[in-house]
Enzyme design. Sequence first.
Site, PDB file in Angstrom:
ATOM      1  N   TRP A  55       3.623  -1.594 -10.702  1.00  0.00           N
ATOM      2  CA  TRP A  55       3.332  -1.657 -12.141  1.00  0.00           C
ATOM      3  C   TRP A  55       4.262  -0.773 -12.947  1.00  0.00           C
ATOM      4  O   TRP A  55       4.716  -1.164 -14.033  1.00  0.00           O
ATOM      5  CB  TRP A  55       1.864  -1.333 -12.388  1.00  0.00           C
ATOM      6  CG  TRP A  55       1.008  -2.476 -11.950  1.00  0.00           C
ATOM      7  CD1 TRP A  55       0.196  -2.541 -10.854  1.00  0.00           C
ATOM      8  CD2 TRP A  55       0.947  -3.776 -12.556  1.00  0.00           C
ATOM      9  NE1 TRP A  55      -0.377  -3.776 -10.749  1.00  0.00           N
ATOM     10  CE2 TRP A  55       0.057  -4.564 -11.775  1.00  0.00           C
ATOM     11  CE3 TRP A  55       1.542  -4.338 -13.680  1.00  0.00           C
ATOM     12  CZ2 TRP A  55      -0.242  -5.889 -12.097  1.00  0.00           C
ATOM     13  CZ3 TRP A  55       1.250  -5.669 -13.993  1.00  0.00           C
ATOM     14  CH2 TRP A  55       0.360  -6.420 -13.209  1.00  0.00           C
ATOM     15  N   ASP A  96      -0.529   4.543 -18.118  1.00  0.00           N
ATOM     16  CA  ASP A  96      -1.170   3.251 -17.882  1.00  0.00           C
ATOM     17  C   ASP A  96      -2.331   3.529 -16.933  1.00  0.00           C
ATOM     18  O   ASP A  96      -2.143   3.737 -15.739  1.00  0.00           O
ATOM     19  CB  ASP A  96      -0.165   2.276 -17.260  1.00  0.00           C
ATOM     20  CG  ASP A  96      -0.781   0.950 -16.836  1.00  0.00           C
ATOM     21  OD1 ASP A  96      -2.007   0.792 -16.957  1.00  0.00           O
ATOM     22  OD2 ASP A  96      -0.032   0.075 -16.365  1.00  0.00           O
ATOM     23  N   LYS A 156     -10.559  -4.574 -15.041  1.00  0.00           N
ATOM     24  CA  LYS A 156     -10.745  -3.930 -13.745  1.00  0.00           C
ATOM     25  C   LYS A 156     -11.990  -3.038 -13.740  1.00  0.00           C
ATOM     26  O   LYS A 156     -12.801  -3.108 -12.834  1.00  0.00           O
ATOM     27  CB  LYS A 156      -9.502  -3.115 -13.374  1.00  0.00           C
ATOM     28  CG  LYS A 156      -8.240  -3.970 -13.303  1.00  0.00           C
ATOM     29  CD  LYS A 156      -6.999  -3.143 -13.063  1.00  0.00           C
ATOM     30  CE  LYS A 156      -5.725  -3.968 -13.151  1.00  0.00           C
ATOM     31  NZ  LYS A 156      -5.637  -5.027 -12.143  1.00  0.00           N
TER      32      LYS A 156
END
Length: 369
Positions: free
Chosen positions: A101, A176, A200
């Site tokens: 990511w 993040d 999530k």
Amino acid sequence: MTRPYNFSAGPAAIPADVLEQAAAEMLDWHGSGMGVMEMSHRGKEFLSIYEQAEADLRELLAVPSHFKILFMQGGGLAENAIVPLNLSRAGAVDFVVTGSWSQKSYKEARKYASEVNVVATAEDTGFTTLPDPATWTTSRGASYLHICTNETINGIEFHQLPDLKALGSEAPLVIDFSSHVASRPVDWSRVGLAFGGAQKNLGPAGLTLVVVREDLLGHALPTCPSAFDYKIVADNQSMYNTPPTWGIYIAGLTFQWLKRQQEGALTGVAAMEQRNIAKASLLYNAIDSSQLYVNKVAVNCRSRMNVPFFLRDESRNEAFLAGAKERGLLQLKGHKSVGGMRASIYNAMPIAGVQALVDYMREFEKKQA
């Protein structure tokens, strides 16, 4: 109905209490004669939902008053562009690359910032470690430094946020925190901006959370779309365009569920952190004591949320997944880029689900011996 245990990395499991309440309110929210999906985002009914959700999140995460909470769209991938469009000021930005990511974030930022520097990377270890902050070569005058505090695919987590000032950097820290938001407290004294997709740990796909320090607003590049300009979004209380109303509603129910959670004297996010430590320890101990399973991540940076593991004999992978499905243990196949298995044990996963997985893993290994 007995629900299976869903170990999906996202969209992920939502607490059953939340789903049951949403189902009961689907056709008629609090006597309004409307479901939430049918409401005007500017009507008093939905505004009450929005205001409560924002207040509950601010309380849960102990967000200081000089930070704005924005409910946006586009997910974490869109924020990889929206952040540099708002914060880069057409200057240099720094990245620490610790997995898939943060790699995506770095590559996307190169489209918008004039200079993008990788100040540290763990690529040489196959993203199984975190580079020591003392070794980071931060850039002088960088507009911000970006890290992914939990790498969903690689199973890496920063258990402590870096202190950039102690490292000699004046850049605001951008995190993040998509895959571990609300699983532990946040040290806001070290953060300039945090973003994350809701799918999530907070609710359904479609909602993106941004928490941004007020002094970072108002610096968007001229090319930044108005709907993605943080100052415009903040000035309009996340209502500049039609927000993801259903996502905000479900997230709001999830925030209320989180506030009700208790572990001893602890409540809310502090209680969830204790519960998540216990769940992760249970699973990692089972892996480490096994002759069949292995986790390759360094112990000091193992994720509490996403636990990748491999069978030493990968010819048995399909049999393992088939047996897990029969037991009601779903979505354990690892990401296609790394293979193996992955158990995502977010807030909604009870410790009973992790115990059921551990019991199955031990049974499967015994049968294979």
